[in-house]
Enzyme design. Structure first.
Site, PDB file in Angstrom:
ATOM      1  N   ASP A   1       0.944  -1.137   0.201  1.00 32.71           N
ATOM      2  CA  ASP A   1      -0.067   0.059  -0.129  1.00 32.71           C
ATOM      3  C   ASP A   1       0.822   1.018   0.079  1.00 32.71           C
ATOM      4  O   ASP A   1       2.167   0.965   0.015  1.00 32.71           O
ATOM      5  CB  ASP A   1      -0.823  -0.189   1.030  1.00 32.71           C
ATOM      6  CG  ASP A   1      -2.234   0.806   0.946  1.00 32.71           C
ATOM      7  OD1 ASP A   1      -2.197   1.729   0.075  1.00 32.71           O
ATOM      8  OD2 ASP A   1      -3.322   0.874   1.493  1.00 32.71           O
TER       9      ASP A   1
HETATM   10  C1  BGC Z   1      -4.923   3.356   0.137  1.00 31.11           C
HETATM   11  C2  BGC Z   1      -5.191   2.036  -0.930  1.00 31.11           C
HETATM   12  C3  BGC Z   1      -4.998   2.843  -2.385  1.00 31.11           C
HETATM   13  C4  BGC Z   1      -3.777   3.682  -2.166  1.00 31.11           C
HETATM   14  C5  BGC Z   1      -3.615   4.188  -3.792  1.00 31.11           C
HETATM   15  C6  BGC Z   1      -3.766   3.983  -0.019  1.00 31.11           C
HETATM   16  O1  BGC Z   1      -3.547   5.183   0.959  1.00 31.11           O
HETATM   17  O2  BGC Z   1      -5.102   2.675   1.459  1.00 31.11           O
HETATM   18  O3  BGC Z   1      -6.525   1.451  -0.769  1.00 31.11           O
HETATM   19  O4  BGC Z   1      -5.344   1.934  -3.401  1.00 31.11           O
HETATM   20  O5  BGC Z   1      -3.752   4.718  -1.402  1.00 31.11           O
HETATM   21  O6  BGC Z   1      -4.107   5.284  -3.923  1.00 31.11           O
END
Ligand code: BGC
Length: 729
Positions: free
Chosen positions: A273
């Site tokens: 993530d």
């Molecule tokens: C979130 C994810 C997301 C990623 C990219 C993160 O902060 O937890 O769910 O896909 O950002 O935007």
């Protein structure tokens, strides 16, 4: 059987592997590591990260994927640099959070889950994939398949609620909707099941907090939707930010390498993530970036989202012999495999077609599809005195800032959705009624605050009309990532406003908007009609008007329990029995609170119709089945009201004696049926011993012989028919 959709024909076992071998042999170690690096385009969807010149990084072969790149033109330019200006021309993979639509938005996932309609959910993911791919996106960071166990957690809105079976069915439907049958088709995108695993168990519902659950809760509740996504062929999986047994999910060899890649034979790739490899340092399991990189690659996490951890450290780690280059090769192989599967080596520009984009994005068919799923996602929670549908009124007051908002209805994680494309509740009502006068009063602002003037104006308007439709709930920013709440009642002074409007004597219909279950005891006690509408997306207002005026029968069912008070949270229908269950214990000694009941305000599976259904004739195919033998369950459902209606027949089981305590009820099947007035229909389900399996005391996932109750219900707290059977070894 899992993962590899392409492996059915042994001749063709894992296509592209020869090409990948060749390419791996040509790439330098540094270039290989570049494939494992994902950089950000424009909008940041997390805390600020190191700023680099994206085009230079691509040109230097240091980038395998870009997220949040802005617009088709930029994406095409970056792709040309990767393909035409780097030594090996490996195309980039463009990722984006297409969670409930790209530009045409469907309901937030929790709302869509209330449809209990995998076909509608698949169709909505299909719309999202068509629009995203027409805009040059190859890969969506969806579906989120976390199981939400705590309403305080803001990301409940991204999930399919509290039940692993419903979440698994919808996870599979969304993967099918995004990826289609053919990933090389121009209108499909690679999907990503996230956030692996057990993110929905953050302690006290506080975002990013510690997760501390048992192996059996992990296996029985949180892993099934991920496994369902893998079985459906999901191309990628994203690590959760949280820990499991003290180890950050992306550093957990057991979660990633052992369970996902070995047990389930997942052959796609795993992405971190946002900067989550660096967070291993803040979790206190890595001393520095080098440790973090080593932990992540050993665990089997393949791509680093915006952290620069892999590009900074992996080459050194291989060169000084700390890690085996084979680990890097395996990760790169997985990333390249995805690029091959998408057809990017054949034509890296196939997703850049401005004509197709113009025809596809926000087209009428897409609006119709999301309106359909939006209507199906609405839950009629209460309808005293048949206030709804509104078929005989001359004047309607519409109240609440949320009613006049084409912004809030889009919800969080709205992709490229825009308020100017969306239909507010007020617009929807005005566009639907022709014989009644519609009057709007703001009543309160978006945060629920009420001024004396707003109150007076609203009371006056409501006094002069036949019915008041009052939109209350949360503005959209109150749910989503980093949006946990400790209090989950109506924000601001919305309840006071409702009390004042209710005192006018005009019947009030509460239209709820929210990204999580709310605790609404006063509302439930006093307001005659409550319609749960979540955040329904681009066609929200039209869909709500369809249900308010009876042009569409409400058929949604709650995917998550609504508590009486936040003090009951976490609360879910599939809890284990205790040693002192209330119904058995002597008064005063049962599991209970002193001040509130145990039951939720509205249970999982609850939802009313404009008609009523009668259940009869439950018949099990056998009283005893052997392992691997199916059991048929037959019954009839009759619409005993005067209007057509849709029922969601829910099949629950209870394993009476297990090597571990088993939930009091577990959803195993459901079916949606539309019945004409007076129509009676036979329904048959089949379950197998696999459906009865759980993480046993022997630490295997298996069904155990014994007695099982079968409960057929209209909701988890409204069981209409019961019987039992025995499973023999
Ligand atoms: C979130 C994810 C997301 C990623 C990219 C993160 O902060 O937890 O769910 O896909 O950002 O935007």
């Amino acid at each position: 059987m899992a993962a590899n959709q392409d492996s059915e024909d042994p001749e063709e076992e894992i296509p592209f592997e020869n090409e990948i071998d060749g390419l791996l042999a040509r790439l330098t170690l540094k270039e290989k590591v570049g494939q494992l690096n994902q950089l950000n385009g424009s909008e940041q969807t997390g805390p600020a990260v190191e700023d680099v010149d994206l085009e230079d990084e691509i040109r230097n072969g240091k980038v395998g994927s870009v997220l949040n790149a802005d617009g088709l033109e930029n994406r095409e330019r970056y792709q040309r640099i990767a393909v035409e200006e780097t030594e090996h021309g490996v195309p980039l993979l463009f990722g984006y959070d297409v969670i409930h639509g790209f530009r045409t938005l469907s309901p937030i996932p929790l709302g869509e889950a209330a449809s209990w309609d995998p076909d509608a959910v698949r169709a909505s993911a299909n719309v999202a994939a068509a629009e995203a791919s027409a805009s040059g996106i190859h890969w969506t960071f969806g579906p989120p398949v976390d199981v939400a166990r705590d309403a305080r957690w803001g990301r409940s809105m991204e999930t399919s609620g509290e039940d692993p079976y419903l979440a698994g069915e919808l996870a599979a439907a969304r993967v099918r909707g995004f990826q289609g049958d053919d990933l090389t088709a121009a209108d499909t995108v690679l999907a990503c099941a996230k956030h692996y695993a057990a993110y929905g168990e953050v302690k006290a519902g506080r975002e990013y907090n510690t997760v501390d659950i048992s192996e059996s809760t992990l296996r029985d509740i949180h892993l099934p939707p991920f496994e369902a996504a893998v079985t459906e062929g999901v191309g990628t999986v994203m690590n959760a930010f949280t820990v499991f047994e003290g180890i950050p999910a992306g550093a957990s060899k057991r979660l990633v390498r052992d369970v996902l890649k070995d047990e389930w034979a997942f052959d796609g790739f795993v992405v971190s993530d946002w900067n989550s490899f660096r967070e291993f340092i803040y979790h206190g399991v890595a001393g520095d970036e080098r440790d973090a990189a080593e932990l992540a690659i050993e665990a089997g996490s393949d791509m680093d989202m915006v952290g620069h951890i892999y590009t900074n450290e992996l080459v050194n780690l291989v060169e000084d012999g700390t890690i085996d280059e084979a680990l890097v090769d395996d990760a790169v192989r997985r990333v390249l495999r995805s690029k091959y599967r998408l057809g990017l080596f054949e034509d890296p520009y196939r997703y850049f077609d401005d004509e197709r984009r113009k025809e596809t994005v926000l087209n009428e068919t897409h609006r119709e599809i999301v309106r359909d799923v939006a209507r199906k996602s609405i839950v009629l929670m209460k309808n005293e005195r048949d206030v709804l549908p509104l078929d005989d009124v001359d004047s309607i007051a519409v109240v609440g800032a949320l009613a006049d908002s084409a912004d809030d209805v889009l919800g969080d994680w709205r992709g490229c959705g825009r308020p100017e494309d969306a239909v507010s509740v007020l617009d929807g009502i005005e566009g639907t009624v022709d014989n009644a006068e519609v009057r709007y009063a703001q009543g309160c602002d978006r945060s629920g605050m009420v001024s004396a003037t707003l109150r007076e104006e609203a009371i006056e308007t409501v006094e002069e009309t036949d019915v008041a439709v009052v939109a209350v709930g949360e503005s959209y920013e109150l749910s989503g990532e980093a949006s946990s709440r400790s209090d989950i009642d109506l924000p601001g002074e919305q309840q006071e406003l409702l009390e004042a409007l209710q005192a006018t004597g005009t019947p009030v219909v509460a239209v709820l908007m929210n990204g999580r279950p709310l605790a609404l005891p006063w509302l439930s006690e006093n307001v005659p009609a409550i319609l749960e509408t979540w955040f329904l997306g681009t066609e929200a207002g039209d869909a709500i008007a369809d249900v308010l005026f009876g042009n569409h029968q409400p058929s949604g069912r709650l995917p998550m329990s609504f508590p009486q008070t936040v003090g009951q949270v976490p609360i879910h229908y599939n809890h284990l029995p205790t040693g002192r269950p209330q119904h058995r214990a002597e008064a005063g000694w049962g599991t209970s609170y002193l001040d509130i009941p145990n039951d939720p305000l509205y249970a999982f599976g609850h939802g009313l119709s404009y008609t009523t259904f009668e259940y009869a004739d439950l018949e099990l195919g056998a009283l005893t089945i052997k392992m691997n033998e199916p059991l048929s369950i037959g019954l009839t459902v009759e619409n005993i009201g005067d209007v057509v209606g849709t029922e969601v027949v829910q099949v629950y089981i209870h394993d009476l004696v297990g090597s571990r305590a088993r939930p009091v009820k577990e959803l195993k099947r459901f079916r949606k049926l539309e019945l004409e007035p007076g129509e009676r229909r036979e329904v048959t389900f089949e379950i197998e011993s696999d459906d009865l399996a759980f993480w046993t005391a022997d630490e295997v996932f298996a069904a155990e012989p014994g007695e099982f109750d079968v409960m057929i219900g209209h909701a988890s707290d409204d069981i209409r028919l019961t019987d039992s059977f025995e499973l023999r070894a």
